[in-house]
Write an enzyme that holds these catalytic residues in place. Sequence first.
Site, mmCIF file in Angstrom:
data_model
loop_
_atom_site.group_PDB
_atom_site.id
_atom_site.type_symbol
_atom_site.label_atom_id
_atom_site.label_comp_id
_atom_site.label_asym_id
_atom_site.label_seq_id
_atom_site.Cartn_x
_atom_site.Cartn_y
_atom_site.Cartn_z
ATOM 1 C CD GLU A 193 42.942 85.081 17.825
ATOM 2 O OE1 GLU A 193 43.494 83.950 17.818
ATOM 3 O OE2 GLU A 193 43.483 86.089 18.303
ATOM 4 C CD GLU A 214 43.522 78.763 13.290
ATOM 5 O OE1 GLU A 214 44.558 79.248 13.808
ATOM 6 O OE2 GLU A 214 43.223 77.557 13.378
ATOM 7 C CD GLU A 245 43.843 83.738 13.249
ATOM 8 O OE1 GLU A 245 43.984 84.685 14.034
ATOM 9 O OE2 GLU A 245 44.328 82.605 13.440
#
Length: 471
Positions: A130, A132, A221
């Site tokens: 994930e 960002e 994100e």
Amino acid sequence: MNPKEVIELAKNHDVKFVDLKFVDFPGVWQHTTLPARRLDESLFEDGIGFDGSSIRGWQPINASDMLIIPDPETARIDPFYQASTLHLVCSVYDPITKQPYSRDPRHIAKKAEAYLRQTGIADTCFMGPEAEFFVFDDVRFDHSQPNAGFYYLDSIEGAWNSGREEFPNLGYKVRHKEGYFPVPPTDTLANLRNEMMTTLMETGVEIEVGHHEVASGGQCELGVKFARLLSSADQLLWFKYVIKNVARKNGKTATFMPKPLFGDNGSGMHVHQSLWKEGKPLFGGDGYAGLSENALYYIGGIIKHARSIAALTNPTTNSYRRLVPGFEAPVNLAYSSRNRSASVRIPITGPSPKTRRIEVRFPDPSCNPYLAFSAMMMAGLDGIQNKINPGDPLDKDIYALSPEELKDIPHMPGSLEDALDALEKDHEFLLRGDVFTRDAITEWLDYKRTRELNPIRMRPTPHEFFLYFDI
């Protein structure tokens, strides 16, 4: 997809050019472009040559000739060129021996997957990063002179612009640390993120979610579906490529730098991980938070080796502007269910063993994903092979614990220098199966110390003038 299918794909899209991309040692794509007439099956066997001495951390000039050979499974149409262009990711080889290059990060990831199968523990490691990132409207920086240096970042939604004359200023700025999930007009980037998600989906990346993140000044994100280790690393570099180019197409700029802003959240890259064998998940069980014994041992390996793998998962000096005790990033090496203050979290999922996984929360998106994913898996496998007990879970707000309560909990390194020293002392687990070679680790340590640590050490920062000029 095999070479014949790639050639057919190129014909169907009337491809004019073939863009060959490969990753350098720090983790940034490089590329060269061929006219489409050179796309034939021999390209996937013979590759093309390039100058390895011009790539960071690679060959000396007296042994500079290298070879890149494209992987047909990575073929897709690149959406950012005017003429129809085929994208292919390459691996790097020695042109004389035709052996894979030991410092090629993609080759290291391939060896990591092969070693996993060799252990018999599992045959597949899934990674779900994930990453960002920030989207800015203006970025300026310079430190080329001995007597001057600065950086300046700006965003239309930055909290610092609430009083700026914008002819007119319409308000709705994102307050510091209050950027999680606001709707427009506060969220100025919803349409941009939708375009990013659309471009990713149109090029074969499965998107699960997109939203504004916590920080002011354009933090975002986009969640992508997990994939096996090598494919996930390939996909992450494509993800970063799309994000940066869609931003630029819209007159903005995107960065995956971990800590570009002072006083607000930095950009992390939580990585979901699980092992499977013969199509069956191995992390589901009847232990803590529904985990299997091997999953807990895997966590034990991550925690044991976290300080050394940080040199690969958090590989920049800027990484440690984010990993500061008492602030938003998890620096204490503990595991817990649901708990986002733990460095390893067990997400709450449904009852199916297929969804059971762990989430390692300390990495950041400045890493080379081939190296970072491989290092985390090797640490986890060491945990399984040596039955490393991760200790008791810590189901508390770790940020709120007193120094006395924290004294026995291990923690992440406080600087890149500390992380490199830890890697130098603790890397034998990475050498198993010849996944990482001593040459690759030695070069990584030398590159980071001479090309990054030393230049940062020698340069004053603006805040040092604030603190010390009147001494």
